[in-house]
Design a protein around this motif. Structure first.
Motif, mmCIF file in Angstrom:
data_model
loop_
_atom_site.group_PDB
_atom_site.id
_atom_site.type_symbol
_atom_site.label_atom_id
_atom_site.label_comp_id
_atom_site.label_asym_id
_atom_site.label_seq_id
_atom_site.Cartn_x
_atom_site.Cartn_y
_atom_site.Cartn_z
ATOM 1 N N THR A 20 0.825 -1.217 0.000
ATOM 2 C CA THR A 20 0.000 0.000 0.000
ATOM 3 C C THR A 20 0.858 1.267 0.000
ATOM 4 O OG1 THR A 20 -0.180 -0.077 2.421
ATOM 5 C CG2 THR A 20 -1.939 -1.110 1.173
ATOM 6 N N CYS A 307 0.316 3.318 6.162
ATOM 7 C CA CYS A 307 0.360 2.130 5.295
ATOM 8 C C CYS A 307 1.334 1.131 5.919
ATOM 9 C CB CYS A 307 0.856 2.510 3.908
ATOM 10 S SG CYS A 307 -0.202 3.674 3.035
ATOM 11 N N THR A 533 -4.821 3.291 4.747
ATOM 12 C CA THR A 533 -5.292 2.623 3.515
ATOM 13 C C THR A 533 -4.885 1.155 3.440
ATOM 14 O OG1 THR A 533 -3.417 3.166 2.087
ATOM 15 C CG2 THR A 533 -5.120 4.840 2.301
ATOM 16 N N ASP A 534 -4.372 0.609 4.515
ATOM 17 C CA ASP A 534 -4.043 -0.827 4.467
ATOM 18 C C ASP A 534 -5.226 -1.639 4.979
ATOM 19 O OD1 ASP A 534 -3.862 -0.653 7.285
ATOM 20 O OD2 ASP A 534 -1.740 -0.101 7.147
ATOM 21 N N SER A 547 -4.918 -8.122 -1.158
ATOM 22 C CA SER A 547 -3.974 -7.029 -1.469
ATOM 23 C C SER A 547 -4.370 -6.211 -2.695
ATOM 24 C CB SER A 547 -2.553 -7.583 -1.621
ATOM 25 O OG SER A 547 -2.203 -8.271 -0.442
ATOM 26 N N PHE A 550 -6.504 -3.655 -1.386
ATOM 27 C CA PHE A 550 -5.705 -2.628 -0.683
ATOM 28 C C PHE A 550 -5.197 -1.583 -1.683
ATOM 29 C CE2 PHE A 550 -3.656 -5.737 2.668
ATOM 30 C CZ PHE A 550 -4.905 -6.026 3.174
ATOM 31 N N MET A 551 -4.711 -2.104 -2.832
ATOM 32 C CA MET A 551 -4.109 -1.188 -3.819
ATOM 33 C C MET A 551 -5.171 -0.243 -4.381
ATOM 34 S SD MET A 551 -1.621 -3.656 -6.049
ATOM 35 C CE MET A 551 -1.308 -5.322 -5.490
ATOM 36 N N THR A 554 -6.093 2.356 -1.915
ATOM 37 C CA THR A 554 -5.019 3.337 -1.696
ATOM 38 C C THR A 554 -5.002 4.394 -2.796
ATOM 39 O OG1 THR A 554 -3.694 1.689 -0.530
ATOM 40 C CG2 THR A 554 -2.523 3.610 -1.358
#
Ligand SMILES: Cc1cc2nc3c(=O)[nH]c(=O)nc-3n(C[C@H](O)[C@H](O)[C@H](O)COP(=O)(O)OP(=O)(O)OC[C@H]3O[C@@H](n4cnc5c(N)ncnc54)[C@H](O)[C@@H]3O)c2cc1C
Ligand code: SF4
Length: 570
Positions: A20, A307, A533-534, A547, A550-551, A554
């Motif tokens: 992130t 993050c 943002t994680d 994940s 997560f991206m 973010t």
């Protein structure tokens, strides 16, 4: 680019350089923000510092095993991760320096990667979008708060990150697992194609599909411009990949951020707490302890993105308590530290595939197949809530099993040349309900060597997850038997939370500031220039590896923050 002291007030500070944090700095830097990336660990340079790469086991003293004494002294938790070995151990946290507690009668495997790049160097790269069934789940059965966002809010951001990251896979048009922007998938083997056909005919509600992974099976010009190359299917990824053929901070986001000239990185800087200004109600900086000499320093910025991974970010917030926020920064709701989740991998099934003796594979495909969640629609008759996905794959028994058996001499070498029967395996990945009692807090007096209070983790799987895993083992057995595989077996592991390495929750999003820490843009309800943002921001776990989401969250949060800053609301 690397700094230690700085008097500058940065436009943005990002804490943590994993999946992130890498995305946050790329986006801020490309928008022209002078950005400081703070990372507690050492610098790991792409290529140069992949010291285990290309080293075959026979060139290592213990054939890739880590000496027992070293494991017990330094890696007694990290050793539980399947990717931990002598060629990867330098990318894992040192448990001796990273103490934490668990409540009586509970256990938690907290797998950590504290260096530049974080766990982006170690991850298995499985990347699946979430669907509206996932974002609606809490609302429908009342476990957890309603997500403040839906799939439509993320769809453009998924596409944006996927085009950059490179996700291989195949379009399937499944309602519970939206398609990504795909590069070609890795091939299925002949027995896998056969099993796919049989399984989908026998169970019309189920699909056996290609695993979707962040691998460049066919790099685009955009990927080549990042300095990345095609995946060689050698399954050496967690040692680091000089081709940049899988997505990591080092191979992908950091070089782009660096190119802008807007990036400073403060490595070896363990964030102790955030500096809060009560008059402006803003976070104005970050207090860090030097990783090596334990001296203190401070950095200042206009907006702060946490993050530092789910539990890392929450630990920082809890440790930033002050008069205005006595129970942890940005914690007026009182839910900071609560609703910790992971995925549950505790059920498996296995069988022999008759035939296909003259069918072989070459190379080492770095991933497998996937059965998407077939319980995605709620059903009151099912004895548990939510569902599970299943990883899957076929392999030749002896090629795999003999790796772990003792042997010597000509006879052993001859045995190694025989591949053995084809085997097929399934492994469940179950959703874990968000429950208030699964939580973390700071220990009253125990601290780590940087003077940061240790986390006390109180987390266990509930009866719901136990029943779900029982069902997964039964369904696995039933599926493999029905399609005519032989010697079918199934069973349960007893791994604790944390073993899924998908920690989620503890600073969740929500519509209502009374029951959530963050709003739908990952922004603190209480402090406008603070974002997380994680995985801490998650309201539920779904079944998919998290994940990719997560991206997407973010980059969406950076876009929002930039607009809010331009509008002078931050
Ligand atoms: C073996 C393995 C396989 C996995 N497979 C998958 C998979 O297939 N698919 C998937 O979706 N996920 C997978 N994961 C999980 C995935 O790696 C994580 O979800 C992801 O990396 C989390 O990103 P992050 O940025 O939140 O945290 P991280 O990548 O962990 O990065 C956090 C960073 O913050 C830094 N940090 C922490 N605390 C502080 C502090 N106080 N001060 C300064 N810096 C700090 C850390 O050093 C680290 O660099 C896997 C993980 C492992 C270990
Ligand atoms: S399998 Fe692909 S991504 Fe993994 S190490 Fe090999 S080339 Fe790199």
């Amino acid at each position: 680019m690397y700094i230690k002291e700085s008097k500058q007030t940065y436009d943005a500070i990002v804490i943590g350089s994993g999946i992130t944090g890498g995305w946050a700095v790329k986006e801020f830097c490309e928008k022209g923000f002078k950005t400081l990336l703070i990372e507690r660990g050492r610098v790991v340079e792409h290529r140069k510092d992949y010291v285990g790469e290309g080293k075959p086991p026979w060139e290592q003293t213990l054939r890739s095993k880590v000496p027992r004494a070293e494991v017990e002294q330094q890696y007694h938790i990290q050793k539980n991760c399947y990717a931990f070995n002598d060629s990867t151990k330098h990318f894992f946290g040192n448990d001796k320096d990273l103490p934490f507690g668990t409540a009586k009668g509970t256990d938690f495997w907290w797998i950590r990667a504290n260096q530049l790049g974080g766990k982006s160097l170690l991850w298995h790269r499985f990347s699946y979008r979430w669907s509206d069934f996932d974002f609606n789940a809490n609302k429908l059965d009342g476990y957890g708060n309603d997500w403040p966002i839906r799939y439509q809010d993320l769809v453009r951001w998924y596409s944006y990150v996927e085009r950059h990251v490179g996700i291989c896979g195949q379009k399937e048009s499944l309602p519970q697992l939206p398609d990504s922007e795909f590069l070609p998938p890795f091939d299925m083997t002949a027995p896998e194609l056969y099993i796919k056909q049989q399984l989908e005919a026998a169970f019309p509600d189920r699909k056996l599909i290609h695993g979707r992974q962040a691998h460049l099976t066919k790099p685009s010009t955009h990927h080549l411009a990042q300095g990345r190359g095609q995946c060689q299917a050698r399954n050496e990824c967690q040692k680091g990949c000089s081709f940049g053929a899988y997505f990591s901070t080092q191979s992908s986001t950091l070089p782009d951020a660096a190119k802008t000239g807007n990036l400073h990185i403060a490595p070896n800087s363990v964030v102790h707490s955030l500096i809060y200004d009560a008059i402006s109600n803003r976070v104005k900086g970050v207090r860090v302890i030097d990783n090596d000499d334990l001296s203190q320093r401070e950095y200042f910025g206009k907006v702060v993105f946490l993050c530092a991974s789910t539990l890392g970010s929450t630990q920082i917030l809890l440790n930033s308590r002050n008069k205005a926020f006595p129970n942890g920064l940005a914690n007026r709701s009182g839910v900071l530290g609560h609703y910790l989740m992971d995925h549950n991998y505790n059920a498996w099934a296995r069988a022999e595939i008759p035939g296909f003796e003259d069918s072989f594979y070459s190379g080492r495909r770095p991933g497998g197949l996937y059965i998407p969640n077939f319980y995605f629609k709620p059903d009151p008759k099912r004895p548990f809530l939510r569902g599970y996905g299943m990883s899957a794959g076929a392999y030749r028994e002896d090629w795999k099993a003999l790796q772990h058996k003792d042997g010597i001499g000509v006879a052993f070498k001859q045995r190694l040349q025989k591949p053995g029967k084809w085997q097929f395996w399934l492994g469940a990945q179950g959703e874990m309900l968000p429950r208030f009692e699964n939580s973390v807090q700071l220990h009253a007096f125990k601290k780590d060597k940087w003077g940061i209070p240790q986390l006390e983790i109180n987390c266990r799987f509930s009866e719901n997850e136990r029943l779900m895993m029982l069902d997964a083992a039964e369904q696995g057995q039933a599926m493999l038997e029905k399609i005519g595989l032989e010697n079918v077996s199934s069973g349960l592991h007893d791994k604790p939370p944390g073993s899924g390495i998908h920690e989620l929750g503890t600073a969740r999003m929500g519509k209502d500031p009374k029951d959530s820490v963050l709003n739908g843009f990952n922004q603190s309800h209480d402090i406008p220039n603070l974002f997380v943002t994680d995985g801490a921001s998650f309201c539920s776990s779904a079944v998919q590896n998290p994940s990719l989401t997560f991206m997407a969250l973010t980059v969406r949060a950076v876009d929002y923050a930039a607009k809010e800053i331009a509008a002078r609301r931050i």
